[in-house]
Motif scaffolding. Structure first.
Motif, PDB file in Angstrom:
ATOM      1  N   ALA A  85       0.825  -1.206   0.000  1.00 17.82           N
ATOM      2  CA  ALA A  85       0.000   0.000   0.000  1.00 17.82           C
ATOM      3  C   ALA A  85       0.863   1.262   0.000  1.00 17.82           C
ATOM      4  N   VAL A  87       2.349   4.436   1.393  1.00 21.43           N
ATOM      5  CA  VAL A  87       2.568   5.019   2.717  1.00 21.43           C
ATOM      6  C   VAL A  87       3.528   6.187   2.548  1.00 21.43           C
ATOM      7  N   SER A 115       3.639   6.542  -3.140  1.00 16.00           N
ATOM      8  CA  SER A 115       2.739   7.623  -2.765  1.00 16.00           C
ATOM      9  C   SER A 115       3.134   8.934  -3.433  1.00 16.00           C
ATOM     10  N   ASP A 293      -8.181  -3.046   1.580  1.00 18.37           N
ATOM     11  CA  ASP A 293      -7.164  -2.761   2.592  1.00 18.37           C
ATOM     12  C   ASP A 293      -7.816  -2.271   3.871  1.00 18.37           C
ATOM     13  N   GLY A 316      -0.055  -2.161   4.276  1.00 18.30           N
ATOM     14  CA  GLY A 316       0.731  -0.961   4.494  1.00 18.30           C
ATOM     15  C   GLY A 316       1.556  -0.953   5.756  1.00 18.30           C
ATOM     16  N   ARG A 317       0.911  -0.773   6.892  1.00 18.06           N
ATOM     17  CA  ARG A 317       1.657  -0.596   8.140  1.00 18.06           C
ATOM     18  C   ARG A 317       2.660  -1.717   8.417  1.00 18.06           C
TER      19      ARG A 317
END
Length: 370
Positions: A85, A87, A115, A293, A316-317
């Motif tokens: 994802a 970020v 991003s 997500d 992501g995280r």
């Protein structure tokens, strides 16, 4: 900032183990910037609770000896139905930032989504040779938005991901309390003019002030239609929770929608993404892929999303935890572990491959610990 020099020092058997490792090496305000949600963090917490309420109904007496995680996303082969994802500002947690994470994604055979607020230019990321998608925040300066689209195309990005749930940044109270601002050495590589996020404010987040001055709150369906006409790249719409919006996006010619509440970082009180997923998956035609997500923390979570109608998920995280804890090796280990968990979950549920997962039944039970 962040990053242990020895990845072997991080003993990780679950993705959450990387969260603890990252929290131990990052400055508290940086950890809060990554981990926090908006408002009372109701939606942030609900994303996990909702996933924990979903249980799979495994099938038996299936030949799963050759179980594989291979899939396709946007028509291209991937080693598992996962993309990294977008970020922002990954140099906050490691000096190489997005470059290290993109190399990890390449090694894992999955796309990396860069991003608009990447701290490494997209050209450097595509030069690494992996599959890179570009995430676009529409700018107040529309000319700059079109410049970013052309830049992504010229750099060799394989898809364009328009995020549509951020007319401005949600009130992320951890950042407000910390008066969070970027350190001088971390900058948005694609936004080289105009305001920055480096000046601390008296009563808020410098990052929120920056995005409020930079992002457009006037993005509409006509913007999407114009973007569809003017880009040759596959187009993904990220931040959809309403089936009506997903269907309209598909009718507008987008190639995929991402069912997402921005990881609980935008509207606090928004529906958990996984609760929105099944109806959206039923609503859109087959030519529009449904991705998911918000809250994915294991290979079993990936399998649940597939069973509920997703073609793939964005993670992501956890990648940022791995990056903070052990650089590229940590990010790579997160993806390796996710692949191991997904294959394990597929085989144990009686699925020979990712396609089989779409036929699994799910039931809704009580969240863990309730």
């Amino acid at each position: 900032m962040g990053s242990r020099s020895n990845p072997e020092a991080v003993e990780a058997h679950r993705l959450d183990d990387f969260a603890r490792a990252a929290a131990s090496v990052l400055p508290p305000e940086v950890w809060d910037f990554l981990a926090g949600g908006s408002g009372a963090e109701t939606t942030l917490d609900a994303n996990r609770s909702a996933l924990d309420r979903i249980f799979l109904v495994p099938r038996v007496l299936r030949d799963v000896a050759g179980c594989e995680t291979d899939a396709t996303l946007l028509g291209r082969p991937v080693r598992m139905p996962v993309a990294v994802a977008p970020v922002a500002y990954q140099r906050l947690v490691h000096p190489e930032g997005e470059a290290a994470a993109a190399r990890a994604a390449k090694s894992a055979g999955v796309p990396f989504i860069a991003s608009t607020l990447s701290s490494v230019p997209v050209e450097e990321l595509t030069a690494l040779g992996g599959s890179v998608w570009f995430q676009l925040y529409w700018q107040r300066d529309e000319v700059h938005s079109w410049d970013l689209v052309r830049r992504a195309e010229d750099a060799g990005c394989e898809a364009l991901v328009l995020t549509v749930d951020v007319p401005w940044m949600g009130r992320r109270l951890r950042d407000v309390r910390n008066r969070f601002a970027l350190p001088d050495e971390v900058r948005a590589a694609h936004l080289t003019t105009g305001p920055t996020a480096h000046e601390r404010t008296r009563d808020g987040s410098a990052v929120a002030v920056h995005t409020g001055r930079t992002f457009s709150a006037a993005v509409t369906w006509s913007t999407l239609d114009e973007l569809r006409r003017r880009t040759r790249l596959p187009l993904v719409l990220k931040g959809v929770l309403a089936p009506e919006d997903a269907l309209r996006a598909a009718e507008s010619g987008v190639d995929a929608v991402v069912v997402s509440n921005h990881g609980g970082r935008q509207l606090d009180g928004a529906l958990p993404s996984v609760d929105a997923l099944p109806e959206i998956a039923r609503s859109v035609p087959d030519h529009c892929e449904v991705l998911f997500d918000s809250g994915v923390r294991s290979g079993t979570d990936v399998l649940k999303a597939l069973a509920l109608g997703a073609r793939g998920v964005l993670v992501g995280r956890p990648l940022i935890w791995g990056l903070a804890a052990a650089g590229e090796a940590g990010a790579a280990r997160v993806l390796d572990l996710l692949a191991v968990e997904l294959r394990d979950a597929l085989g144990l549920s009686g699925c020979r491959d990712v396609a089989d997962a779409r036929h699994l039944r799910t039931v809704c039970g009580s969240p863990r610990g309730r």
